[in-house]
Scaffold this motif. Structure first.
Motif, PDB file in Angstrom:
ATOM      1  N   CYS A  39       0.840  -1.189   0.000  1.00 30.02           N
ATOM      2  CA  CYS A  39       0.000   0.000   0.000  1.00 30.02           C
ATOM      3  C   CYS A  39       0.884   1.250   0.000  1.00 30.02           C
ATOM      4  CB  CYS A  39      -0.909  -0.013   1.235  1.00 30.02           C
ATOM      5  SG  CYS A  39      -1.929   1.466   1.401  1.00 30.02           S
ATOM      6  N   ILE A  40       0.563   2.194  -0.880  1.00 27.58           N
ATOM      7  CA  ILE A  40       1.373   3.414  -0.963  1.00 27.58           C
ATOM      8  C   ILE A  40       1.157   4.343   0.218  1.00 27.58           C
ATOM      9  CG2 ILE A  40       1.537   3.340  -3.481  1.00 27.58           C
ATOM     10  CD1 ILE A  40      -0.569   5.618  -3.552  1.00 27.58           C
ATOM     11  N   ASP A  41       0.084   4.113   0.988  1.00 30.58           N
ATOM     12  CA  ASP A  41      -0.190   4.974   2.138  1.00 30.58           C
ATOM     13  C   ASP A  41       0.347   4.389   3.442  1.00 30.58           C
ATOM     14  OD1 ASP A  41      -1.400   6.842   0.502  1.00 30.58           O
ATOM     15  OD2 ASP A  41      -3.436   6.200   0.978  1.00 30.58           O
ATOM     16  N   CYS A  42       0.010   3.131   3.719  1.00 32.98           N
ATOM     17  CA  CYS A  42       0.382   2.566   5.022  1.00 32.98           C
ATOM     18  C   CYS A  42       1.490   1.513   4.934  1.00 32.98           C
ATOM     19  CB  CYS A  42      -0.846   1.978   5.728  1.00 32.98           C
ATOM     20  SG  CYS A  42      -1.477   0.463   4.972  1.00 32.98           S
ATOM     21  N   GLY A  43       1.802   1.040   3.737  1.00 31.34           N
ATOM     22  CA  GLY A  43       2.898   0.096   3.553  1.00 31.34           C
ATOM     23  C   GLY A  43       2.564  -1.369   3.773  1.00 31.34           C
ATOM     24  N   VAL A  44       1.340  -1.678   4.180  1.00 32.54           N
ATOM     25  CA  VAL A  44       1.001  -3.092   4.378  1.00 32.54           C
ATOM     26  C   VAL A  44       0.875  -3.788   3.036  1.00 32.54           C
ATOM     27  CG1 VAL A  44      -0.218  -2.646   6.558  1.00 32.54           C
ATOM     28  CG2 VAL A  44      -1.505  -2.828   4.436  1.00 32.54           C
ATOM     29  N   GLU A  45       0.997  -5.107   3.064  1.00 34.46           N
ATOM     30  CA  GLU A  45       0.869  -5.879   1.839  1.00 34.46           C
ATOM     31  C   GLU A  45      -0.596  -5.898   1.395  1.00 34.46           C
ATOM     32  OE1 GLU A  45       1.756 -10.375   0.280  1.00 34.46           O
ATOM     33  OE2 GLU A  45       2.987  -9.548   1.882  1.00 34.46           O
ATOM     34  N   ILE A  46      -0.816  -5.584   0.138  1.00 40.35           N
ATOM     35  CA  ILE A  46      -2.164  -5.614  -0.430  1.00 40.35           C
ATOM     36  C   ILE A  46      -2.508  -7.080  -0.688  1.00 40.35           C
ATOM     37  CG2 ILE A  46      -3.601  -4.914  -2.391  1.00 40.35           C
ATOM     38  CD1 ILE A  46      -1.685  -2.488  -2.726  1.00 40.35           C
ATOM     39  N   HIS A  52      -5.412  -9.343  -7.747  1.00 38.17           N
ATOM     40  CA  HIS A  52      -5.938 -10.145  -8.851  1.00 38.17           C
ATOM     41  C   HIS A  52      -7.118  -9.426  -9.496  1.00 38.17           C
ATOM     42  CE1 HIS A  52      -6.760 -13.671 -11.240  1.00 38.17           C
ATOM     43  NE2 HIS A  52      -8.027 -13.621 -10.853  1.00 38.17           N
ATOM     44  N   ALA A  53      -7.987  -8.839  -8.674  1.00 41.63           N
ATOM     45  CA  ALA A  53      -9.162  -8.127  -9.182  1.00 41.63           C
ATOM     46  C   ALA A  53      -8.796  -6.784  -9.803  1.00 41.63           C
ATOM     47  CB  ALA A  53     -10.175  -7.922  -8.056  1.00 41.63           C
ATOM     48  N   ALA A  54      -7.809  -6.109  -9.223  1.00 44.83           N
ATOM     49  CA  ALA A  54      -7.392  -4.779  -9.696  1.00 44.83           C
ATOM     50  C   ALA A  54      -5.873  -4.691  -9.592  1.00 44.83           C
ATOM     51  CB  ALA A  54      -8.062  -3.691  -8.872  1.00 44.83           C
ATOM     52  N   PRO A  55      -5.147  -5.230 -10.576  1.00 45.05           N
ATOM     53  CA  PRO A  55      -3.678  -5.277 -10.501  1.00 45.05           C
ATOM     54  C   PRO A  55      -3.009  -3.913 -10.366  1.00 45.05           C
ATOM     55  CG  PRO A  55      -4.476  -6.461 -12.438  1.00 45.05           C
ATOM     56  CD  PRO A  55      -5.658  -5.827 -11.782  1.00 45.05           C
ATOM     57  N   GLU A  56      -3.715  -2.863 -10.741  1.00 44.49           N
ATOM     58  CA  GLU A  56      -3.146  -1.510 -10.663  1.00 44.49           C
ATOM     59  C   GLU A  56      -3.392  -0.855  -9.315  1.00 44.49           C
ATOM     60  OE1 GLU A  56      -7.398  -0.945 -11.512  1.00 44.49           O
ATOM     61  OE2 GLU A  56      -5.935  -2.399 -12.158  1.00 44.49           O
ATOM     62  N   ALA A  57      -4.087  -1.536  -8.405  1.00 48.00           N
ATOM     63  CA  ALA A  57      -4.463  -0.941  -7.113  1.00 48.00           C
ATOM     64  C   ALA A  57      -3.228  -0.486  -6.329  1.00 48.00           C
ATOM     65  CB  ALA A  57      -5.262  -1.942  -6.281  1.00 48.00           C
ATOM     66  N   PRO A  58      -3.185   0.805  -5.979  1.00 48.14           N
ATOM     67  CA  PRO A  58      -2.031   1.307  -5.238  1.00 48.14           C
ATOM     68  C   PRO A  58      -2.199   1.240  -3.718  1.00 48.14           C
ATOM     69  CG  PRO A  58      -3.368   3.145  -5.940  1.00 48.14           C
ATOM     70  CD  PRO A  58      -4.030   1.887  -6.464  1.00 48.14           C
ATOM     71  N   ARG A  59      -3.428   0.982  -3.260  1.00 48.64           N
ATOM     72  CA  ARG A  59      -3.711   1.038  -1.821  1.00 48.64           C
ATOM     73  C   ARG A  59      -4.443  -0.220  -1.355  1.00 48.64           C
ATOM     74  NH1 ARG A  59      -4.977   6.167  -3.775  1.00 48.64           N
ATOM     75  NH2 ARG A  59      -3.746   7.819  -2.810  1.00 48.64           N
ATOM     76  N   CYS A  60      -4.288  -0.517  -0.070  1.00 47.93           N
ATOM     77  CA  CYS A  60      -5.107  -1.546   0.547  1.00 47.93           C
ATOM     78  C   CYS A  60      -6.542  -1.011   0.609  1.00 47.93           C
ATOM     79  CB  CYS A  60      -4.592  -1.906   1.940  1.00 47.93           C
ATOM     80  SG  CYS A  60      -4.725  -0.574   3.165  1.00 47.93           S
ATOM     81  N   ILE A  61      -7.483  -1.876   0.873  1.00 48.40           N
ATOM     82  CA  ILE A  61      -8.884  -1.460   0.868  1.00 48.40           C
ATOM     83  C   ILE A  61      -9.147  -0.374   1.915  1.00 48.40           C
ATOM     84  CG2 ILE A  61     -11.247  -2.235   1.323  1.00 48.40           C
ATOM     85  CD1 ILE A  61     -10.489  -4.852  -0.104  1.00 48.40           C
ATOM     86  N   ALA A  62      -8.588  -0.531   3.099  1.00 45.59           N
ATOM     87  CA  ALA A  62      -8.822   0.454   4.166  1.00 45.59           C
ATOM     88  C   ALA A  62      -8.336   1.845   3.752  1.00 45.59           C
ATOM     89  CB  ALA A  62      -8.156   0.015   5.467  1.00 45.59           C
ATOM     90  N   CYS A  63      -7.146   1.925   3.195  1.00 47.95           N
ATOM     91  CA  CYS A  63      -6.613   3.230   2.776  1.00 47.95           C
ATOM     92  C   CYS A  63      -7.355   3.768   1.573  1.00 47.95           C
ATOM     93  CB  CYS A  63      -5.119   3.120   2.497  1.00 47.95           C
ATOM     94  SG  CYS A  63      -4.122   2.927   3.999  1.00 47.95           S
ATOM     95  N   GLN A  64      -7.795   2.889   0.671  1.00 48.51           N
ATOM     96  CA  GLN A  64      -8.569   3.345  -0.483  1.00 48.51           C
ATOM     97  C   GLN A  64      -9.888   3.950  -0.034  1.00 48.51           C
ATOM     98  OE1 GLN A  64      -7.519   3.473  -3.719  1.00 48.51           O
ATOM     99  NE2 GLN A  64      -9.379   4.651  -4.043  1.00 48.51           N
ATOM    100  N   GLU A  65     -10.531   3.328   0.944  1.00 52.43           N
ATOM    101  CA  GLU A  65     -11.780   3.880   1.468  1.00 52.43           C
ATOM    102  C   GLU A  65     -11.559   5.248   2.099  1.00 52.43           C
ATOM    103  OE1 GLU A  65     -13.251   0.763   3.994  1.00 52.43           O
ATOM    104  OE2 GLU A  65     -14.145  -0.320   2.312  1.00 52.43           O
ATOM    105  N   LYS A  66     -10.446   5.416   2.809  1.00 56.62           N
ATOM    106  CA  LYS A  66     -10.132   6.725   3.392  1.00 56.62           C
ATOM    107  C   LYS A  66      -9.878   7.769   2.308  1.00 56.62           C
ATOM    108  CE  LYS A  66      -7.909   4.793   7.476  1.00 56.62           C
ATOM    109  NZ  LYS A  66      -6.606   4.560   8.118  1.00 56.62           N
ATOM    110  N   ALA A  67      -9.207   7.346   1.216  1.00 50.03           N
ATOM    111  CA  ALA A  67      -8.872   8.266   0.127  1.00 50.03           C
ATOM    112  C   ALA A  67     -10.108   8.729  -0.639  1.00 50.03           C
ATOM    113  CB  ALA A  67      -7.883   7.603  -0.833  1.00 50.03           C
ATOM    114  N   GLU A  68     -11.124   7.883  -0.643  1.00 46.39           N
ATOM    115  CA  GLU A  68     -12.348   8.251  -1.361  1.00 46.39           C
ATOM    116  C   GLU A  68     -13.182   9.117  -0.484  1.00 46.39           C
ATOM    117  OE1 GLU A  68     -14.129   4.552  -2.515  1.00 46.39           O
ATOM    118  OE2 GLU A  68     -12.639   4.196  -4.041  1.00 46.39           O
TER     119      GLU A  68
END
Length: 68
Positions: A39-46, A52-68
């Motif tokens: 994850c580009i925000d928190c560093g945890v492994e995605i 597999h669903a979104a190979p371009e995903a830069p963030r874990c789900i938790a950080c993506q939800e915060k970013a939105e």
């Protein structure tokens, strides 16, 4: 009016494709840097399922939800 609608649709599709291409380019850069899958925000492994669903995903789900 139809011409305008067609042009608006074409511009919207172009913008979306450009945004998607930017995400893919960023993912390729992370691969080169050895940070792909982190994850580009928190560093945890995605999770693999997310990548597999979104190979371009830069963030874990938790950080993506915060970013939105």
């Amino acid at each position: 009016r139809r011409v305008s609608s067609d042009l608006d649709l074409e511009f919207a599709l172009d913008a979306r494709e450009s945004a998607e291409l930017s995400l893919v380019d960023a993912a390729l850069s992370r691969i080169e840097a050895g940070t792909y899958g982190q994850c580009i925000d928190c560093g945890v492994e995605i999770p693999a399922a997310r990548l597999h669903a979104a190979p371009e995903a830069p963030r874990c789900i938790a950080c993506q939800e915060k970013a939105e």
